[in-house]
Design a protein around this motif. Sequence first.
Motif, short mmCIF file in Angstrom:
data_model
loop_
_atom_site.label_atom_id
_atom_site.label_comp_id
_atom_site.label_asym_id
_atom_site.label_seq_id
_atom_site.Cartn_x
_atom_site.Cartn_y
_atom_site.Cartn_z
N SER A 235 0.83 -1.20 0.00
CA SER A 235 0.00 0.00 0.00
C SER A 235 0.87 1.26 0.00
O SER A 235 2.05 1.22 0.35
N GLU A 236 0.25 2.36 -0.37
CA GLU A 236 0.97 3.63 -0.40
C GLU A 236 1.47 4.00 1.00
O GLU A 236 2.56 4.53 1.17
N GLN A 237 0.67 3.69 2.00
CA GLN A 237 1.05 4.02 3.38
C GLN A 237 2.22 3.16 3.86
O GLN A 237 3.04 3.60 4.67
N ASN A 238 2.33 1.94 3.35
CA ASN A 238 3.36 1.01 3.82
C ASN A 238 4.56 0.91 2.87
O ASN A 238 5.39 0.01 3.03
N THR A 239 4.65 1.79 1.89
CA THR A 239 5.78 1.76 0.96
C THR A 239 7.07 2.14 1.69
O THR A 239 7.15 3.21 2.28
N PRO A 240 8.07 1.28 1.65
CA PRO A 240 9.30 1.55 2.41
C PRO A 240 10.28 2.43 1.63
O PRO A 240 10.11 2.67 0.43
N VAL A 241 11.30 2.90 2.32
CA VAL A 241 12.46 3.53 1.70
C VAL A 241 13.54 2.47 1.59
O VAL A 241 13.82 1.75 2.55
N LEU A 242 14.14 2.35 0.40
CA LEU A 242 15.16 1.33 0.17
C LEU A 242 16.44 2.00 -0.33
O LEU A 242 16.45 2.64 -1.38
N LEU A 243 17.50 1.87 0.44
CA LEU A 243 18.82 2.38 0.05
C LEU A 243 19.54 1.33 -0.77
O LEU A 243 19.60 0.15 -0.39
N TRP A 244 20.11 1.75 -1.93
CA TRP A 244 20.89 0.84 -2.76
C TRP A 244 22.35 1.29 -2.79
O TRP A 244 22.65 2.46 -2.99
N LEU A 245 23.25 0.31 -2.58
CA LEU A 245 24.69 0.58 -2.61
C LEU A 245 25.39 -0.40 -3.53
O LEU A 245 25.21 -1.62 -3.40
N ASN A 246 26.17 0.11 -4.47
CA ASN A 246 27.10 -0.74 -5.22
C ASN A 246 28.42 -0.81 -4.46
O ASN A 246 28.59 -0.15 -3.43
N GLY A 247 29.36 -1.58 -4.96
CA GLY A 247 30.55 -1.86 -4.18
C GLY A 247 31.84 -1.29 -4.72
O GLY A 247 32.01 -0.11 -4.91
N GLY A 248 32.78 -2.17 -4.98
CA GLY A 248 34.11 -1.77 -5.44
C GLY A 248 35.20 -2.39 -4.57
O GLY A 248 35.64 -3.49 -4.83
N PRO A 249 35.67 -1.67 -3.52
CA PRO A 249 35.24 -0.33 -3.13
C PRO A 249 35.67 0.71 -4.16
O PRO A 249 36.74 0.61 -4.75
N GLY A 250 34.80 1.69 -4.36
CA GLY A 250 35.11 2.78 -5.27
C GLY A 250 34.23 2.85 -6.49
O GLY A 250 34.50 3.63 -7.40
N CYS A 251 33.16 2.05 -6.55
CA CYS A 251 32.29 2.04 -7.74
C CYS A 251 30.94 2.69 -7.43
O CYS A 251 30.43 2.60 -6.32
#
Length: 495
Positions: A73-89
């Motif tokens: 539902s619109e009320q339950n839509t989460p925030v999702l953080l996305w991270l790529n790796g590398g390190p350095g990418c």
Amino acid sequence: MQQLITIQLLICLTLASTAQDDLVKSDDLKEYTKGVFDFKGQMYSGYLKAIDDDKTYFHYYFMTSTFEDQDISEQNTPVLLWLNGGPGCSSLQGAVKENGPFVFKEGTAEFQENIWGWTKFAHMLYLESPAKVGYSYGDAHVNDDTVAIQNLRALQDFFQRFPEYQTKDFFISGESYAGIYIPLLANQILLHNQLHPNNIINLKGIMIGNGCTHPTECSKVADIYPIHTIEFFGRQGFLSEEQYQFAQHLQNSNKCSNLHQLHQECYDFLDEVIDQYYYSPLVFLMNPYNVYGYCYNYKPELQHRKYDPMLKRFKRKKQLNDDDEEFGYCTDGIGMDVVFKDPKWKLITHIKSESPEWDVCTGDKEFIYKKFEQQSYYIYESLIKSKKIRIMHFSGDVDSVVPITGTLYWIQLLQNELQLSTTENWRAWYVPGEKIINEQQNAGNVFSIEGLQFVSVRNAGHMVPTDRRKEAYYMIKYFILDRKLPNKQQSVFLQ
């Protein structure tokens, strides 16, 4: 009292203005992409404070959900953080190559809609971390621990700019060296929540794809002799039976078990394997990130991923420090290379003059990253025992860079060490097919132990959402909903 209210109002207006300043005009996006980027949500592009020195800022994209998935539902839509790796990418790979609402057509700089974009069920935050990566700038002398602290600081700044998302369920996902970033950041968030109970980040779970975890996977010594990659090549039939038996002999004789004291035979055997697939006149143009995938730009005039640290293990050991090495990187980076270096795109997305020239993986000489040999394996005991978050590891099963063999190795090791029971036995999971008849399609396998779920994704490489977008969509959505992945019968009823 009136003065206090006025000050608070000014603070709110300042924060709202800052977020509004980061808003990317939809008309500009649509014009730039020739009408393709007709995004129904809102896109923000700006900078988050990573260190309180007013000199170090991480660039971010934030794309709000379009609320198109009826299961959330619109009320339950989460925030999702996305991270790529590398390190350095750069994590912008995720936005335009993997799970964003619009992605590049293969081998081009043209956008197309991603019908399996995760903005249909989540507000997506893409963070370029640490400094000198992508458009981020500032102090780039970092290590595994300091990056976790800086990522937390950037998140605090994000929720200050977008306070309406503070109480939303929060998830973190990513791949590759984000297998280090994400657990350490999760630990920092849990510590922060203990110290600041009135200002918590509502972390519910982490999801890591083909992620570095155990010291035998992505540490500096592991790059010298990648035992799990050798095992993967053998299981996939890329080594002759004689070579595979010799690799087993080396491992069983302990000549290659201690990565700090490798026998010369280990170096010689590894160079033989690398020559066989990347250097000989009869070379098989293998893409290390997907051994059955297409190899783009083999030895191109302008090399993409030239500085990719994950590929050191695929160079001859005597050439590890050779900057002119013509190694074929194979991954498709044309679209990113063209668009993210385009002055017009940078103007539309508010890129600052302090930002470095964008590259998929930074080659900046000021970028000094110290990898800890312990990696992130050590933190799982406390994360699991805290019982505060859910954890999923997923593996594309045709990745040779951080292969499934290594992930299964350390999960079994963790289960034995912590005496964790199996809560779901190994089984197949399914997604709907494209045909009217025989709709169910095997997507991979899944099993769970106490506190951790493992999912394999069939015929996917290192970047699972690039290779298998539908499968990745269902896998992530079901984890967010805390549902078991569908079996063959259940998949019939999926939308």
